[in-house]
Write an enzyme that holds these catalytic residues in place. Sequence first.
Site, PDB file in Angstrom:
ATOM      1  N   SER A 103       8.824 -36.162   3.634  1.00  0.00           N
ATOM      2  CA  SER A 103       9.357 -35.566   4.861  1.00  0.00           C
ATOM      3  C   SER A 103       8.881 -34.126   4.998  1.00  0.00           C
ATOM      4  CB  SER A 103      10.883 -35.628   4.857  1.00  0.00           C
ATOM      5  OG  SER A 103      11.325 -36.978   4.799  1.00  0.00           O
ATOM      6  N   LEU A 109      14.730 -32.072   1.620  1.00  0.00           N
ATOM      7  CA  LEU A 109      13.850 -32.971   2.350  1.00  0.00           C
ATOM      8  C   LEU A 109      13.030 -33.693   1.295  1.00  0.00           C
ATOM      9  CD1 LEU A 109      12.493 -30.807   5.337  1.00  0.00           C
ATOM     10  CD2 LEU A 109      14.026 -32.782   5.495  1.00  0.00           C
ATOM     11  N   ASP A 110      12.918 -35.015   1.385  1.00  0.00           N
ATOM     12  CA  ASP A 110      12.182 -35.737   0.349  1.00  0.00           C
ATOM     13  C   ASP A 110      10.684 -35.445   0.441  1.00  0.00           C
ATOM     14  OD1 ASP A 110      10.981 -37.546   2.221  1.00  0.00           O
ATOM     15  OD2 ASP A 110      12.763 -38.810   2.153  1.00  0.00           O
ATOM     16  N   LYS A 111       9.943 -35.910  -0.539  1.00  0.00           N
ATOM     17  CA  LYS A 111       8.523 -35.568  -0.659  1.00  0.00           C
ATOM     18  C   LYS A 111       7.735 -35.925   0.597  1.00  0.00           C
ATOM     19  CE  LYS A 111       4.429 -36.497  -3.496  1.00  0.00           C
ATOM     20  NZ  LYS A 111       3.863 -37.284  -4.619  1.00  0.00           N
ATOM     21  N   ARG A 166      15.729 -42.887   6.524  1.00  0.00           N
ATOM     22  CA  ARG A 166      14.832 -43.951   6.060  1.00  0.00           C
ATOM     23  C   ARG A 166      15.614 -45.224   5.728  1.00  0.00           C
ATOM     24  NH1 ARG A 166       9.783 -41.749   5.121  1.00  0.00           N
ATOM     25  NH2 ARG A 166       9.743 -39.473   4.901  1.00  0.00           N
TER      26      ARG A 166
END
Length: 246
Positions: free
Chosen positions: A117, A113-115, A201
């Site tokens: 999220s 999960l990106d920063k 995104r």
Amino acid sequence: MKVADGPRRIGLARVLSKRGLCSRTQASGLIREGRVQVDGRVVRDPEFPTIAGRHHIAVDGRGIEETAPQTIHLVLNKPRGLVTTLQDEQGRDTVYRCFDGAGLGFIAPVGRLDKASEGLLLFTNDPAWAARITSPDSGPDKTYHVQVDCIPDAPMLASMQAGVACEGEVLRAKSVQLLRAGGKNAWLEVVLDEGRNRQIRRLLAAFDIGVLRLLRVAIGTLQLGELPKGQWRSLTAEEVAALGGD
């Protein structure tokens, strides 16, 4: 006449990683430090070829069969602002901060999960189980709740499912539905059956839609539920089997 292939050879660092002892990078470090022996001889090459069942591998004098850790399967409710990596070269806080003091040993995230999220993130020291979950062919669906800066209409939601060309690839969602809408923004439920980098995104950006929040709420049948932000728990045997059983 075709010559039969010989025994499969696997790089030494990969062997340690696949045993769940450490990450590939950590294994390479142990090997270069002279802490790993193959058949009683110190080997400093992380790519040294080994054959399963033929070579005896030891770390700090102990055979890897003796040092194999108990299998761990965890779910974390990842907070926003943490990076999904073991060590960040920019010095940012990582998801491992949530496990401080737990004494779990080596665990790796299953997917990312990106920063920005948040939500459901799995961890394990079982590479085979992780590979089944992240497999693009057979892995479980991932479900997200996404707050966006507009109220998409039905044709736009249908277009997200049909797919859109973006940077040389086609991005699409398995399903998209409107959960609720306010005056200027809305919450969508987006289900993915594949995992590409920042897929949601990028998909929404292709329709000029901005993401305000992105929360993963389920992987397959496993729900995030009421797990508090920043907290984790062990999966039950039934959950482990449902997600990535043989």
